[in-house]
Scaffold this motif. Structure first.
Motif, PDB file in Angstrom:
ATOM      1  N   PHE A 154      45.295  34.187  44.727  1.00 32.26           N
ATOM      2  CA  PHE A 154      44.141  33.563  45.397  1.00 32.26           C
ATOM      3  C   PHE A 154      43.022  33.347  44.377  1.00 32.26           C
ATOM      4  CE2 PHE A 154      46.427  35.759  48.720  1.00 32.26           C
ATOM      5  CZ  PHE A 154      46.320  34.943  49.826  1.00 32.26           C
ATOM      6  N   ILE A 155      42.199  32.354  44.635  1.00 33.49           N
ATOM      7  CA  ILE A 155      41.057  32.089  43.743  1.00 33.49           C
ATOM      8  C   ILE A 155      39.772  31.963  44.557  1.00 33.49           C
ATOM      9  CG2 ILE A 155      41.360  29.552  43.799  1.00 33.49           C
ATOM     10  CD1 ILE A 155      40.450  29.476  40.864  1.00 33.49           C
ATOM     11  N   SER A 156      38.670  32.396  43.950  1.00 35.29           N
ATOM     12  CA  SER A 156      37.332  32.165  44.503  1.00 35.29           C
ATOM     13  C   SER A 156      36.463  31.790  43.312  1.00 35.29           C
ATOM     14  CB  SER A 156      36.835  33.450  45.164  1.00 35.29           C
ATOM     15  OG  SER A 156      35.432  33.436  45.257  1.00 35.29           O
ATOM     16  N   ILE A 157      35.542  30.863  43.507  1.00 32.02           N
ATOM     17  CA  ILE A 157      34.718  30.418  42.370  1.00 32.02           C
ATOM     18  C   ILE A 157      33.303  30.080  42.840  1.00 32.02           C
ATOM     19  CG2 ILE A 157      35.414  27.950  42.535  1.00 32.02           C
ATOM     20  CD1 ILE A 157      35.590  28.061  39.366  1.00 32.02           C
TER      21      ILE A 157
ATOM     22  N   HIS B 127      41.570  36.311  42.152  1.00 27.11           N
ATOM     23  CA  HIS B 127      40.919  35.935  40.888  1.00 27.11           C
ATOM     24  C   HIS B 127      39.547  35.326  41.191  1.00 27.11           C
ATOM     25  CE1 HIS B 127      45.066  35.582  38.686  1.00 27.11           C
ATOM     26  NE2 HIS B 127      44.823  36.783  39.168  1.00 27.11           N
ATOM     27  N   VAL B 128      38.509  36.002  40.752  1.00 27.27           N
ATOM     28  CA  VAL B 128      37.137  35.583  41.057  1.00 27.27           C
ATOM     29  C   VAL B 128      36.490  35.000  39.798  1.00 27.27           C
ATOM     30  CG1 VAL B 128      34.862  36.325  41.881  1.00 27.27           C
ATOM     31  CG2 VAL B 128      36.939  37.372  42.825  1.00 27.27           C
ATOM     32  N   TYR B 129      36.165  33.711  39.867  1.00 27.79           N
ATOM     33  CA  TYR B 129      35.531  33.023  38.727  1.00 27.79           C
ATOM     34  C   TYR B 129      34.089  32.648  39.070  1.00 27.79           C
ATOM     35  CZ  TYR B 129      40.159  32.369  36.615  1.00 27.79           C
ATOM     36  OH  TYR B 129      41.378  32.580  36.046  1.00 27.79           O
ATOM     37  N   GLY B 130      33.257  32.544  38.032  1.00 27.49           N
ATOM     38  CA  GLY B 130      31.890  32.074  38.246  1.00 27.49           C
ATOM     39  C   GLY B 130      31.039  32.320  37.014  1.00 27.49           C
ATOM     40  N   ALA B 131      30.093  31.419  36.786  1.00 29.09           N
ATOM     41  CA  ALA B 131      29.172  31.576  35.654  1.00 29.09           C
ATOM     42  C   ALA B 131      28.145  32.653  35.978  1.00 29.09           C
ATOM     43  CB  ALA B 131      28.465  30.244  35.392  1.00 29.09           C
ATOM     44  N   TYR B 132      27.617  33.274  34.933  1.00 27.33           N
ATOM     45  CA  TYR B 132      26.522  34.241  35.026  1.00 27.33           C
ATOM     46  C   TYR B 132      26.875  35.482  35.856  1.00 27.33           C
ATOM     47  CZ  TYR B 132      24.087  30.289  33.031  1.00 27.33           C
ATOM     48  OH  TYR B 132      23.735  29.243  32.207  1.00 27.33           O
ATOM     49  N   ALA B 133      28.077  36.011  35.623  1.00 27.24           N
ATOM     50  CA  ALA B 133      28.462  37.280  36.272  1.00 27.24           C
ATOM     51  C   ALA B 133      27.690  38.408  35.594  1.00 27.24           C
ATOM     52  CB  ALA B 133      29.958  37.500  36.145  1.00 27.24           C
ATOM     53  N   ASN B 134      26.889  39.139  36.354  1.00 23.16           N
ATOM     54  CA  ASN B 134      26.112  40.250  35.774  1.00 23.16           C
ATOM     55  C   ASN B 134      26.821  41.576  36.080  1.00 23.16           C
ATOM     56  OD1 ASN B 134      25.646  40.671  38.465  1.00 23.16           O
ATOM     57  ND2 ASN B 134      23.523  39.967  38.421  1.00 23.16           N
TER      58      ASN B 134
ATOM     59  N   PRO C 253      23.996  33.160  47.808  1.00 19.44           N
ATOM     60  CA  PRO C 253      25.114  33.084  48.759  1.00 19.44           C
ATOM     61  C   PRO C 253      26.476  33.361  48.114  1.00 19.44           C
ATOM     62  CG  PRO C 253      23.630  31.222  49.086  1.00 19.44           C
ATOM     63  CD  PRO C 253      23.168  31.933  47.843  1.00 19.44           C
ATOM     64  N   ASN C 254      26.637  33.008  46.837  1.00 19.82           N
ATOM     65  CA  ASN C 254      27.924  33.233  46.162  1.00 19.82           C
ATOM     66  C   ASN C 254      28.174  34.714  45.880  1.00 19.82           C
ATOM     67  OD1 ASN C 254      28.695  30.542  46.124  1.00 19.82           O
ATOM     68  ND2 ASN C 254      27.768  30.140  44.145  1.00 19.82           N
ATOM     69  N   TYR C 255      27.130  35.433  45.470  1.00 24.36           N
ATOM     70  CA  TYR C 255      27.300  36.874  45.240  1.00 24.36           C
ATOM     71  C   TYR C 255      27.637  37.569  46.556  1.00 24.36           C
ATOM     72  CZ  TYR C 255      26.408  41.791  44.571  1.00 24.36           C
ATOM     73  OH  TYR C 255      26.555  43.155  44.582  1.00 24.36           O
ATOM     74  N   ASN C 256      26.901  37.222  47.598  1.00 23.07           N
ATOM     75  CA  ASN C 256      27.148  37.814  48.914  1.00 23.07           C
ATOM     76  C   ASN C 256      28.583  37.528  49.380  1.00 23.07           C
ATOM     77  OD1 ASN C 256      27.194  37.296  52.073  1.00 23.07           O
ATOM     78  ND2 ASN C 256      25.686  38.882  51.662  1.00 23.07           N
TER      79      ASN C 256
END
Length: 410
Positions: free
Chosen positions: A202-205, A238-245, A212-215
């Motif tokens: 599975f993917i999430s991006i 698999h969780v993708y995204g820019a600026y993961a802190n 809203p994306n962090y939540n």
């Protein structure tokens, strides 16, 4: 004839990081196709991920907030059209453009309705039903004023068009429905995409700077993924995204198969490897770029009703819309295992891209609206008394506040 357009960006576009960046690149491509010479200006600092606009023939200019140097710059450029990227830029620079270039067509690109997003987030925090009290918040007051002051406002979703016309009583003449403008998917391109058996997981991006994306990822990790993983113990999320802190990265758990992958250099590549995209957004506004990416790459989706908003119209979805956690998880498992159903949902996605987001169709419509509005600009402004009134008050307040800040900074 070469025409000048100035786009004033809230940020420098990052098409690989966010749907807003992709949207801005679509607008730039549209204006270039109409023989506009594009200048992009922003008061924001550039990040390493900002697209190099000069590589596509766009002038890049840094401008200062609350500074009369902008007046000199815009008067010298003398643009035919000025696009404000989000209402905050119209608030800052709209009155200056109106004073220095009164004949320039002023267009607001809302990106999505910030007031709507803010109101929904507040209702979500309160655990309350979304109401007019949530919708008519201070952000909405500023944003709607900005829409009235502009000659045209670009609205990305039909749902938002409806809210503006019916709840805020904005005249349809001021609004342009302009969703994603995407290339038509040809049969040849479709047949090249990986098939059901060649995909897994599975993917999430989504950009993690966007609340809203962090939540959504937190909800996925804590509530939905355990239900899915219980039935499909070998699958991974698999969780993708820019600026993961740090607070995003600490959700990574190898044992549970919940993997924070961070920034995706190529969204098409990661989307084509995945079997299913999960869009678990619970508040927000606009159109979800992740769903467009998924459909273009033949990846069916399970999504919340907020995530699906404005995407499908009357067409069948490219997956399932579920808000209940167990129903969401069960549909994800069903679609993951059922090849026939998966192929059917994939085909729906191709149809949606081609029928609802045709670049050619929306570019033609937008071009004719710009031409018509430019020809009728004087009358159009005359008929928008609310806009005139708001511009008058803005000139009195924002102008002198800006001048006071400039004087104070000297």
């Amino acid at each position: 004839m070469i025409k000048n357009i100035l786009i004033i960006g809230f940020v420098w576009p990052e098409p690989k990081s966010s749907a807003a960046g992709g949207r801005m690149m679509q607008l730039i491509a549209f204006f270039q196709s109409q023989n506009y010479h594009v200048t992009f200006a922003s008061p924001c600092a550039k990040t390493d991920r900002a697209f190099n606009l000069e590589s596509i023939g766009v002038n890049q200019i840094s401008v200062e907030l609350n500074h009369s140097s902008f007046d000199v710059f815009v008067k010298g450029l003398n643009p035919n059209v000025v696009v404000f990227d989000r209402f905050m830029m119209e608030e800052q620079f709209g009155w200056r453009v109106a004073e220095q270039c009164p004949d320039a067509l002023r267009i607001l690109d809302t990106e999505d309705l910030h007031g709507l997003r803010k109101g929904r987030q507040q209702a979500f925090k309160e655990g309350a039903e979304f109401s007019l009290e949530h919708l008519f918040n201070n952000t909405a007051k500023r944003e709607i004023a900005s829409i009235f002051r502009s000659d045209l406002s670009l609205i990305i979703s039909e749902v938002e068009m409806d809210i503006l016309k019916n709840k805020f009583k904005v005249d349809e003449d001021l609004l342009v429905y302009l969703p994603f403008m995407l290339e038509t998917l040809s049969d040849k391109n479709i047949t090249k995409l990986p098939k059901f058996e060649a995909r897994q997981h599975f993917i999430s991006i989504g950009n993690f700077l966007h609340e809203p994306n962090y939540n959504a990822v937190l909800y996925l990790k804590e509530t939905l993924w355990p239900f899915i993983r219980e039935q499909l113990p070998k699958t991974e999320m698999h969780v993708y995204g820019a600026y993961a802190n740090q607070k995003v990265n600490q959700l990574h758990n190898q044992k549970e198969g919940f993997l924070i992958k961070g920034f995706a250099e190529d969204v098409n590549e990661v989307m084509q490897k995945a079997k299913i995209c999960l869009a678990t957004v619970r508040f927000g506004a606009g159109l979800k770029g992740k769903l467009a990416d998924a459909m273009q790459n033949g990846t069916p989706c399970i999504m919340t009703s907020i995530a699906s908003e404005g995407i499908f119209g009357n067409l069948d979805t490219n997956g399932f819309i579920e808000d209940g956690p167990k129903a969401f998880a069960n549909k994800a498992v069903q679609l993951y295992q059922d090849e026939k159903l998966w192929n059917e949902k994939q085909q729906n996605g191709f149809q949606i891209i081609n029928q609802r987001f045709s670049k050619k169709e929306f570019q033609q419509k937008f071009a004719s609206i710009i031409e018509e509005t430019t020809n009728q600009l004087h009358n159009k402004r005359l008929n928008n008394f609310t806009g005139q009134m708001l511009m008058h008050h803005t000139l009195q307040s924002a102008k002198f506040m800006g001048k006071w800040i400039e004087a104070k900074n000297k």
